[in-house]
Design an enzyme around this catalytic site. Structure first.
Site, mmCIF file in Angstrom:
data_model
loop_
_atom_site.group_PDB
_atom_site.id
_atom_site.type_symbol
_atom_site.label_atom_id
_atom_site.label_comp_id
_atom_site.label_asym_id
_atom_site.label_seq_id
_atom_site.Cartn_x
_atom_site.Cartn_y
_atom_site.Cartn_z
ATOM 1 C CG MET A 3 66.686 60.021 -11.731
ATOM 2 S SD MET A 3 66.125 58.361 -11.827
ATOM 3 C CE MET A 3 67.728 57.890 -13.569
ATOM 4 N N PRO A 4 67.568 63.818 -12.709
ATOM 5 C CG PRO A 4 67.516 66.532 -12.096
ATOM 6 C CD PRO A 4 66.728 64.421 -12.761
ATOM 7 C CG HIS A 5 71.287 60.806 -13.631
ATOM 8 N ND1 HIS A 5 70.219 60.672 -14.391
ATOM 9 C CD2 HIS A 5 72.350 60.188 -14.670
ATOM 10 C CE1 HIS A 5 70.605 59.367 -15.859
ATOM 11 N NE2 HIS A 5 71.482 59.955 -16.318
ATOM 12 C CB ALA A 6 76.108 63.741 -12.871
#
Length: 153
Positions: A70-73
């Site tokens: 779950m890529p996120h920034a």
């Protein structure tokens, strides 16, 4: 407006990418995992850069479990609108996660604030705990089937 939004509402009809590419680098995999969010202006390209930068600093922080990322920034890293992009790697991709191995399903998270964020995270964690649905998504070549699963969450 109905306050219940399913995961599908955040992914939308064009938020799903299925790739059969093999041997992707981390950067090219991340490019793919953010491609539609950037194309649809849900996030700016600096959002993708923020994810890459954090990966360089601390590794694959966004690989949550075997098969799942779950890529996120942060919202201030370039989120314009709350959205999700679902990316399926038919052959898996090595994102350098020592604990969880190859990733087959990635859901890139773009959140505008922490409130909406919480509901989305809860819905995602429900999905991530359902191995049957996760496997069905990974194995599916049919976007309609995937959308039907997303509408349950």
């Amino acid at each position: 407006m109905d306050c219940f939004m399913s995961l599908f509402d955040l992914v939308g009809n064009d938020g799903i990418v299925i790739t059969s590419e093999k041997h992707l680098t981390v950067d090219s995999a991340l490019d793919l995992m953010c491609s539609i969010l950037i194309k649809n202006k849900k996030v700016d390209s600096c959002y993708l850069e923020a994810i890459k930068q954090k990966h360089r600093e601390i590794g694959a922080y966004y690989v949550l479990a075997p098969k799942i990322a779950m890529p996120h920034a942060r919202p201030e890293d370039g989120v314009n609108e709350a959205a999700l992009q679902l990316t399926i790697f038919k052959y898996g991709v090595d994102l350098e996660s020592e604990d969880n191995g190859d990733v087959y399903l990635s859901i890139t998270l773009a959140a505008v604030d922490s409130d909406n964020h919480i509901n989305t995270i809860m819905a995602l964690s429900e999905l991530f705990q359902n191995d049957e649905d996760i496997d069905a998504i990974i194995q599916s070549d049919n976007i309609i089937n995937i959308i039907d699963i997303l509408k349950k969450y």
